[in-house]
Design an enzyme around this catalytic site. Sequence first.
Site, PDB file in Angstrom:
ATOM      1  N   TYR A  52      21.338  39.479  31.607  1.00  0.00           N
ATOM      2  CA  TYR A  52      22.450  38.931  30.846  1.00  0.00           C
ATOM      3  C   TYR A  52      23.776  39.478  31.376  1.00  0.00           C
ATOM      4  CZ  TYR A  52      19.150  37.576  27.128  1.00  0.00           C
ATOM      5  OH  TYR A  52      18.131  37.023  26.398  1.00  0.00           O
ATOM      6  N   TYR A  77      17.591  40.939  20.934  1.00  0.00           N
ATOM      7  CA  TYR A  77      18.788  40.316  20.364  1.00  0.00           C
ATOM      8  C   TYR A  77      20.002  41.022  20.960  1.00  0.00           C
ATOM      9  CZ  TYR A  77      15.738  38.033  16.952  1.00  0.00           C
ATOM     10  OH  TYR A  77      14.766  37.262  16.353  1.00  0.00           O
ATOM     11  N   ASP A  89      21.141  30.844  22.325  1.00  0.00           N
ATOM     12  CA  ASP A  89      21.976  30.380  21.218  1.00  0.00           C
ATOM     13  C   ASP A  89      22.873  29.241  21.700  1.00  0.00           C
ATOM     14  OD1 ASP A  89      20.880  32.263  19.543  1.00  0.00           O
ATOM     15  OD2 ASP A  89      22.485  33.729  19.865  1.00  0.00           O
TER      16      ASP A  89
END
Length: 496
Positions: free
Chosen positions: A368, A442, A299
């Site tokens: 992440y 997601y 993103d």
Amino acid sequence: MTETDSQDTKGIVFNFLIELGCCKRCALRFVGDSNTNYDNPTDDVKKLTRKDLGQNSNDENVFKKSKPNPCIICLDLLQDTTLQTMILNPELEKVLEYDSDTFVNYVSLPKAVLIREHSMEICVKEKFPQFFKDRNVIALNRAWSLSIQNKLAQRLEKKYDKNSYLQIQFNTSYVLDKEESLVMLLLEDKSRKHSIQHDPLSCKNVTSSLQTINSELFKQKVSIPPATPTKALDVEQVFYKHDHVFIAGRYCKYARNMFQTPWSGDDIQVEISSVQEKIFDHIENSFSAMVFSSSGREDFDVRTLGRGRPFFIKICDPKRTKVSFEKFRQIEQAVKHTKVVEVRDLQFIDRRYLSNIKEGEQFKKKTYRALCIVDKPENLTAYIDKINNISAVTLQQKTPLRVYHRRSSDIRERQIYSLKAKVINGKKNLLELDMITQAGTYIKEFVHGDLGRTTPSLCEIVGGYIDIIALDVLDIHLDFPPSINHKVKNHQTVNY
């Protein structure tokens, strides 16, 4: 048949073809072998004509004169005058702009030539059945290539290589092509004749039909041997193009207000250009017509750190295909100076390795790190304990609301392979969360739940509310491209 008899027969067949109206190179295709010199066939022709005429024949009688009309098979494609016309085409000057050391050449043929070739094959196999019993005729386009490639190499100052990425194609036409090829409609398979999408007069279909057509039927509709033409073919155009080459690398993105590729929407204020633009700004001086692809995308408010995200750039029809090891390192340093994007391991990559990126999109893992805020600071320690007691999670994720307008509605199963949370010193309502996940997960929706569209969510796991403040990609577990050894300075310049 003895070797002498074979040579005698070759001479007889050769001169039979010459008498019918074939050019010398076409006649050689029917009687020659792998050693035939199509570039300069003089010696091969002399040997064959002497065998037929006898060794006491005078030199002036050695070369039998072909008829003044164009060759009845190739329509003069293989004649020196046609080859010279191709070599002198002014468009070839532009081929000199390509730095490739090699080239490969092709030619397109009128359909009438294909029909004439088939007619002649039937003729000689009936006339000399024993000689052609185990003999394959050299294809016309192969003989053309052997006739012109040395001349082209000299003209272009490049070497012929059948595997070259620099392709040169000569297109030919024939004013009577449609008239002569209409006969294929009479020979066409009736079951295919009325097919809407079937064009019986396309080169592909003519070639296919000639391979399977009944010889007796063909002889009823087509002249055997081919009729003498009144017109030769014409050289219309020459096309040249270098096949795509690919540059691969990995990029890091340090800005939280940058898209991966240029953004055309007006609903988000973008202060900094895209990752693609930052990279292209420092490569386009060497290349043009570039297409950017990568292993997924982050993103616009997510950073990509660590080794970076694998990507490749397709260079379309490149004139420059030689880039040194040092030049790639210079490009890396120039991009680094932007301070918002960094690239590493820049290199040319063979197209067969690009599948690693596509295959990796489904199976790769990602690491992440998320900065999260909790609803109740007094529950922070309890939330962290609950998170750290989980080894793995299987998610059911509906298409997130934030991307619903551009993604198909679906439920996707994704894996969280590991979770590790810890406190941030001096922050009573914040935690740091490290995750290893399946590609395509997601993350933001996993944390806050997306109004129940992702289950289980981190909120469900801890029994409270958690939201995400910032997200970083720490690693994409995909070994692409190979790491560059900066200590090795003798890398060869890559040349396609």
